[in-house]
Write an enzyme that holds these catalytic residues in place. Structure first.
Site: not given
Length: 426
Positions: A50, A189, A194
């Site tokens: 990310c 997710g 998550s």
């Protein structure tokens, strides 16, 4: 041959750009295939998270290899010309080695010392190796970097007060709401991020948590692990919006999983909804933030929370850097010795060949010698041979460490007639 790292990361690249060059798993497979035939690139590892998208490579020529990697980014992601030029970072040679070690240890992370990056680095190397795109140099580099990162986590407190992106997201939400006990949360997710978010929400006292995923079976598996979590069919995710106070989303979808036109149909304008999107590419249409009562926070908004506990982690990072310097020197010495290793092996083989020939010749003339005597003679001759070549081998290694390996290896090969051995970094 030189090691280079080319890519972009969170330090100077906004999320809107990072998501354009995020590799999905299927992207990675195609990427390795496309780069397989580039004669400037001999080895490579692609890392996409990310916060970063970068390629570590062994190239035959630095300038042409780097340009090939940059061109690949533009071509693979169909980007406009020069859109990445202000964001690319480049490390070469020893700086590239240091970058990989720092990366694995979490010293390059948004959250200093975070644990997740170590697994991501290890998985990136494993996948590249499975694709047949790593050989001796990057295999050695990544294995040493991972081993060193584990040592740092054992010997320092760098990860003790560290937070993952998911736990930072929950902490961020807590700062907004103060009390989370009576809040209803939808998690979109079921990946690691998550799961970490769910565990942190439960630790904060949240009693109503719902999870949804495109593959419902995965969501059901997650609910078995956390019985308190309810499962929502992915197609019904919008229908939950009127009941929900908080949405945390982290999928690997290449498109928005929450779109404004659908969101508006179910959104109650009298309610307040906090959405935290920690996916790259983003899961939530940015236009949703224009709706009254909706607060949308993306990954880059979490930086402030990541600075908490920074002081103690910075002290641990100083120790980590010292460990990395020590291990980088070891790797760099090995790397710079690559040109002399074939010559050293050739020298040993040359010595063994002479030993075998002379021992055979001698034993033919010592017909009356016992088996024990012949064994003793061989031991003495082998010891003598090892002593003769010991100094040349040490000098070859020293020359390699001084980055004169190719010259000395070539001279040694010519002197001892072992020219069949390559004297270049492979």
């Amino acid at each position: 041959m030189e090691i280079v790292v080319v890519g972009i990361n969170y330090k100077n690249t906004p999320l809107q750009i990072r998501e354009k060059v995020a590799f999905s798993k299927s992207d990675l497979e195609r990427a390795y295939v496309q780069l397989a035939n580039n004669h400037y690139i001999k080895e490579l590892v692609i890392l996409s998270t990310c916060n970063r998208s970068e390629i570590t490579a062994v190239v035959t020529e630095v300038e042409k290899g780097v340009q090939a990697l940059k061109n690949f980014y533009y071509r693979f992601f169909s980007l406009e010309e020069n859109v990445l030029e202000d964001y690319f970072f480049l490390n070469t040679s020893d700086e590239a080695v240091k970058h990989v070690f720092h990366l694995a240890a979490g010293l390059e992370s948004l959250v200093l010392g975070e644990d997740q990056i170590l697994g991501q680095v290890r998985d990136a190397h494993r996948f590249a190796h499975e694709q047949g795109r790593t050989e001796a140099i990057l295999n050695k580099l990544y294995r040493e970097a991972v081993t060193t990162a584990k040592r740092i986590k054992r010997e320092t407190a760098i990860s003790e007060n560290s937070l993952s992106i998911s736990s930072i997201a929950v902490k961020f939400i807590e700062q907004i709401f103060e009390d989370l006990n009576n809040k209803k949360v939808l998690v979109i997710g079921v990946g690691k991020m998550s799961r970490i978010a769910i565990e942190n929400l439960m630790a904060k006292g949240v009693e109503e948590i719902y999870v949804t995923n495109r593959t419902k079976g995965h969501a059901i598996d997650l609910s078995k692990r956390y019985p308190e979590v309810g499962v929502i069919d992915f197609h019904d995710r919008y229908k939950m919006i009127p009941q929900i106070d908080i949405i945390i989303t982290s999928t690997s979808a290449p498109h928005y999983v929450l779109k404004k036109e659908e969101f508006e149909k179910y959104y109650n304008k009298d309610n307040k909804v906090c959405i935290v999107d920690i996916a790259v590419p983003r899961d939530v249409d940015p236009e949703i933030s224009s709706l009254k009562g909706v607060s949308l926070y993306e990954l880059d908004a979490l930086k402030k929370v990541s600075l908490e506990n920074m002081e103690s982690r910075m002290e641990a990072a100083k120790v980590a850097v010292e460990i990395i310097i020590e291990e980088c020197i070891k790797f760099e010495n090995w790397y710079h010795c690559l040109p002399v290793f074939p010559a050293i092996e050739g020298l040993k083989t040359y010595g063994e060949t002479i030993l075998a020939e002379e021992f055979e010749s001698l034993t033919k003339r010592l017909e009356t010698a016992s088996k024990k005597d012949k064994e003793l003679i061989e031991i003495v001759m082998r010891s003598l041979m090892k002593k003769i070549i010991k100094k040349p081998i040490l000098n070859l290694k020293r020359a390699g460490e001084d980055q004169q390996g190719e010259l000395y290896a070539r001279v040694a090969s010519e002197l001892f007639g072992i020219n069949g051995y390559s004297c270049k970094k492979r």
